[in-house]
Write a protein that holds these residues in place. Structure first.
Motif, short mmCIF file in Angstrom:
data_model
loop_
_atom_site.label_atom_id
_atom_site.label_comp_id
_atom_site.label_asym_id
_atom_site.label_seq_id
_atom_site.Cartn_x
_atom_site.Cartn_y
_atom_site.Cartn_z
N GLU A 43 125.19 1.43 50.98
CA GLU A 43 124.93 1.62 49.50
C GLU A 43 124.04 0.54 49.16
N GLN A 44 124.57 -0.77 49.19
CA GLN A 44 123.88 -1.81 48.64
C GLN A 44 122.54 -2.42 49.48
N LYS A 45 122.80 -2.17 50.77
CA LYS A 45 121.53 -2.59 51.67
C LYS A 45 120.26 -1.39 51.42
N LEU A 46 121.00 0.02 51.45
CA LEU A 46 119.74 0.95 51.39
C LEU A 46 118.98 0.68 49.71
N GLU A 47 119.64 0.15 48.75
CA GLU A 47 119.23 -0.10 47.48
C GLU A 47 118.01 -1.25 47.71
N MET A 48 118.47 -2.00 48.19
CA MET A 48 117.42 -3.28 48.73
C MET A 48 116.22 -2.91 49.27
N LEU A 49 116.45 -1.86 50.45
CA LEU A 49 115.47 -1.38 51.28
C LEU A 49 114.47 -0.36 50.35
N LYS A 50 115.06 0.23 49.54
CA LYS A 50 114.18 1.02 48.58
C LYS A 50 113.38 0.03 47.80
N GLU A 51 113.72 -0.97 47.45
CA GLU A 51 112.93 -1.91 46.60
C GLU A 51 111.92 -2.31 47.38
N ASP A 52 112.32 -2.90 48.61
CA ASP A 52 111.33 -3.58 49.66
C ASP A 52 110.18 -2.51 50.29
N SER A 53 110.68 -1.01 50.34
CA SER A 53 109.76 0.11 50.91
C SER A 53 108.52 0.02 49.94
N LEU A 54 108.65 -0.45 48.52
CA LEU A 54 107.26 -0.56 47.69
C LEU A 54 106.32 -1.39 48.22
N LYS A 55 106.96 -2.54 49.07
CA LYS A 55 105.79 -3.40 49.74
C LYS A 55 105.39 -3.10 50.97
N MET A 56 105.50 -1.70 51.47
CA MET A 56 105.06 -1.30 52.81
C MET A 56 103.52 -1.39 52.61
N ARG A 57 102.86 -1.60 53.83
CA ARG A 57 101.43 -1.76 54.05
C ARG A 57 101.02 -0.38 54.72
N ALA A 58 99.67 -0.19 54.79
CA ALA A 58 99.00 0.85 55.55
C ALA A 58 97.60 0.28 55.82
N LYS A 59 97.34 -0.10 57.19
CA LYS A 59 95.95 -0.70 57.43
C LYS A 59 95.05 0.44 57.86
N ASP A 60 95.56 1.65 58.00
CA ASP A 60 95.00 2.64 58.25
C ASP A 60 95.68 4.22 57.88
N LEU A 61 94.99 5.22 58.20
CA LEU A 61 95.68 6.64 57.75
C LEU A 61 96.86 6.75 58.64
N HIS A 62 96.89 6.33 59.63
CA HIS A 62 98.07 6.65 60.63
C HIS A 62 99.33 5.78 59.85
N GLU A 63 99.16 4.51 59.47
CA GLU A 63 100.20 3.99 58.74
C GLU A 63 100.59 4.43 57.66
N LEU A 64 99.62 5.01 56.86
CA LEU A 64 99.85 5.78 55.72
C LEU A 64 100.75 6.86 55.98
N LEU A 65 100.52 7.73 57.02
CA LEU A 65 101.42 8.70 57.33
C LEU A 65 102.72 8.12 57.74
N ARG A 66 102.87 6.81 58.45
CA ARG A 66 104.30 6.20 58.82
C ARG A 66 105.01 5.71 57.75
N ALA A 67 104.22 5.41 56.69
CA ALA A 67 104.88 4.79 55.33
C ALA A 67 105.63 5.97 54.61
N TRP A 68 104.65 6.98 54.46
CA TRP A 68 105.39 8.20 53.63
C TRP A 68 106.38 8.84 54.26
N GLU A 69 106.22 8.79 55.70
CA GLU A 69 107.49 9.41 56.46
C GLU A 69 108.80 8.35 56.30
N ASN A 70 108.57 7.28 56.08
CA ASN A 70 109.60 6.27 55.82
C ASN A 70 110.10 6.48 54.52
#
Length: 665
Positions: free
Chosen positions: A566-593
């Protein structure tokens, strides 16, 4: 002109939006036409659109093909028998109303498949088997299918999805279908937070964001794969048993919209051919093969007494799927591996009872079973010089998957039929939010607890074993009920609770992260200001694998491990806001995450809340390693608050509507 980071924004208004392109979506697309025409005759013009992140011809769990339809009732059984089987395989906690209702509709979908051209194996008057290439009496006219089990029938199914999608596209009209649009967020109504009013997504081919408004939508975007670290790594990474593009979008988007989830603690850990994840059903059911330990002993016989620890589910003629895993895992833990599928003996035995023609056909089917639905397993056999009639193959339990239409029952709490005796009232016990319905039906079959939001297939919880045909049938049911809902709300106008420009900014956040910080370093993938979707997914899989009963711990966990998760997922959720997308394929991968993380959190929360090990062989709470029928034979349900980002878990009472004693005589 639209460019990366500055997308074109398109707004559309429809009456019904279908999100997904798998079997359930195809069922709705095929069925909805006559009901729309009926509404038109009453002066209501209903506009329907289907949006799929892929292409319908190869979308969903059936994309690669199948060699069997796993749910066909036929004249030999009835819907009550089906409901009993579903209940027993899922350790006694399912919605009999949903299973029974499906059991009385599913065969019609199978008959439609055959009518559209799907070849189905048949028996002739002498009981000899023929594949679908030989024209024989259709099922609906009394033809006898080749059954590989009590509920399964064999098909020539490489083009199964093509056939079903073609009928759906023809019925709905290609002008009403948009492919390569990934819907990532539902939007609630501005004036009623318990109502869905729209959805937003983006094109995976163009710099374009699409915002839809609607009166009702069907959310059928599949189950969830790749939240746990897979067994296949390195060159095999990306191999999974269930389709890797199933990212938990159904569960996460419904949860964020406020829908009540059910049994999210349930997961499926299938036993499959090692490394290639090839299917075993035909080998067990059609070829009558046995699985053994490394010494050649059938572990179901060796460890049979272990089933007595789980009454009554262990005493059924066919023990629950998780219990069969439970017996196998004992052999692995105690060092009697590897686990083998005894293909050599099975094929030798068949030669003694079948004609040479049938033997040749079945040996070809041994390969075709994989070519139809898991071609990677053929590569394993060829690469390891395995001929199944001469050399046995290893079996291995996979990493866990979350789904509601196969041998799993997690998903969304939906309204059932009104005519099968389901509870209409239930005392709102401690912890159940008061705004939720108290019974098992609230007016529209397949509607979630959020007004206007429907689901089917993997989305429907507490009702597993639908498989492909059942998902299609559930989609057909939703077609009728969604049109009824729109008719009943024809004067209502949807208003989004979030401004469009705010939605666009949220969807393109990973793109902004990339464009703003990409020049900070010379190595594009190494940057202190963002994380790649690939790296974030590795972190999610490691957390779930090591703390939430993945393969690393032999599917075991406990309260302390879950607290740490639970603690680690909380931190992961915070860090997920820092995901990058260098193209549309990565944008798809980001939202899947994003979708996977929320689904993973729901799974963890439910296991944490249910203080027993209801599904031994799928997971074990080692601090509560027992099945507690007295306190926990109930549904564990939850709701998510998208404002506070907090989960509320609670119990709902379980009730048998079908007599289960017949299973154990």
């Amino acid at each position: 002109m639209a460019e990366f980071g500055n997308p074109e924004v398109v707004e559309e208004e429809v009456d019904i939006l279908i999100i997904g392109g798998g079997m359930a979506a195809c069922g709705t697309a095929y069925e909805i036409g006559p009901w729309v025409e009926a509404a038109k005759s009453e002066g209501v013009d209903i506009k329907v659109k289907l949006v799929d992140k892929a292409a319908m011809d190869r979308s969903g769990a059936v994309a690669q093909g199948l060699s069997a339809i796993n749910t066909y009732i036929g004249p030999e059984q009835d819907p009550a028998d089906y409901a009993r089987m579903v209940s027993n395989d899922l350790m006694g906690i399912t919605r009999d109303d949903l299973a029974y209702d499906l059991g009385r509709h599913v065969d019609e979908s199978v008959h439609l498949f055959e009518e559209w051209g799907l070849p189905i194996w048949k028996l002739d008057e002498n009981g000899e088997r023929f594949d679908g290439s030989k024209g024989m009496t259709p099922l609906k006219d009394g033809g006898t299918p080749v059954r590989s089990g009590k509920w399964q029938i064999m098909i020539n199914g490489e083009s199964y999805k093509w056939i079903v999608a073609e009928a759906a596209k023809k019925a709905l009209g290609v002008d009403n279908i948009q492919e390569r649009i990934f819907i990532v967020k539902l939007v609630n109504d501005k004036n009623d937070k318990n109502r869905v009013a729209g959805a937003v997504g983006f094109s995976t081919r163009e710099d374009k964001v699409v915002v839809y408004k609607f009166k009702a939508c069907l959310l059928v975007a599949g189950g969830c794969v790749n939240i746990f670290r897979p067994r296949s790594v390195g060159e095999g990474q990306g191999r999974a048993w269930y389709p890797v593009w199933n990212a938990g979008s159904t569960y996460s988007m419904a949860a964020e919209a406020g829908a009540e989830l059910t049994l999210m603690e349930n997961r499926f850990v299938p036993t499959r051919f090692k490394d290639g994840y090839g299917p075993v059903g035909a080998w067990f059911l059609l070829f009558k093969s046995q699985a053994t330990n490394g010494e050649g002993e059938p572990y179901m016989v060796r460890n049979k007494e272990m089933l007595d620890d789980y009454p009554p589910y262990g005493q059924a003629a066919v023990p629950a799927s998780c219990l069969r895993n439970h017996l196998m895992l004992k052999e692995m833990r105690e060092g009697r591996g590897p686990i083998w599928m005894d293909t050599v003996t099975a094929l030798a035995n068949l030669r003694e009872t079948l004609s040479p023609r049938e033997v040749k056909h079945l040996e070809a089917e041994a390969w075709e079973d994989f070519l139809d639905m898991c071609i990677g397993q053929c590569g394993i056999w060829a690469g390891e010089n395995i001929e199944p009639e001469k050399k046995n193959s290893e079996l291995m339990p996979t990493e866990p998957y979350l789904l509601g239409s196969h041998s799993g029952c997690c998903g969304i709490w939906v309204s059932g039929p009104e005519d099968v005796g389901a509870p209409t009232e239930e005392a709102l016990g401690e912890g159940i939010p008061e705004h939720l319905p108290s019974g098992w039906n609230w007016g529209y079959r397949g509607m979630t607890t959020v007004q206007g939001l429907f689901t089917a297939g993997d989305g429907v919880g507490a009702s597993g074993h639908k498989f492909s045909s059942g998902s299609h049938a559930e989609g057909r049911m939703c077609a009728k009920s969604m049109v009824k809902f729109v008719m009943d709300n024809k004067d209502w106008t949807p208003e989004l609770d979030t401004p469009v420009d705010q939605l666009v900014e949220e969807i393109y956040r990973p793109v902004r992260n990339y464009l703003e910080h990409k020049d900070y370093t010379t190595a594009i993938d190494v940057n202190p200001n963002y994380i790649t979707p690939r790296m974030l997914q590795f972190r999610l899989q490691k957390i779930m694998d090591e703390y939430v009963a993945g393969v690393a711990t032999y599917y075991t966990t406990n309260a302390n491990m879950l607290d740490l998760a639970e603690q680690k997922l909380e931190m992961l959720k915070e860090d997920s806001l820092k995901m990058r997308a260098k193209d549309l394929h990565e944008l798809l991968r980001a939202w899947e995450n994003y979708h996977r993380i929320l689904t993973a959190e729901a799974h963890m929360k439910h296991i944490q809340f249910r203080e027993e090990s209801r599904y031994p062989g799928f997971y074990y709470r080692m601090d509560k390693n027992f099945v507690d029928e007295e306190n926990w034979k109930c549904f564990v349900n939850s709701v998510y608050d998208k404002e506070t980002k907090k989960w509320t878990c609670f119990k709902r009472a379980h009730k048998d509507l079908v007599d289960k004693s017949k299973l154990f005589k």
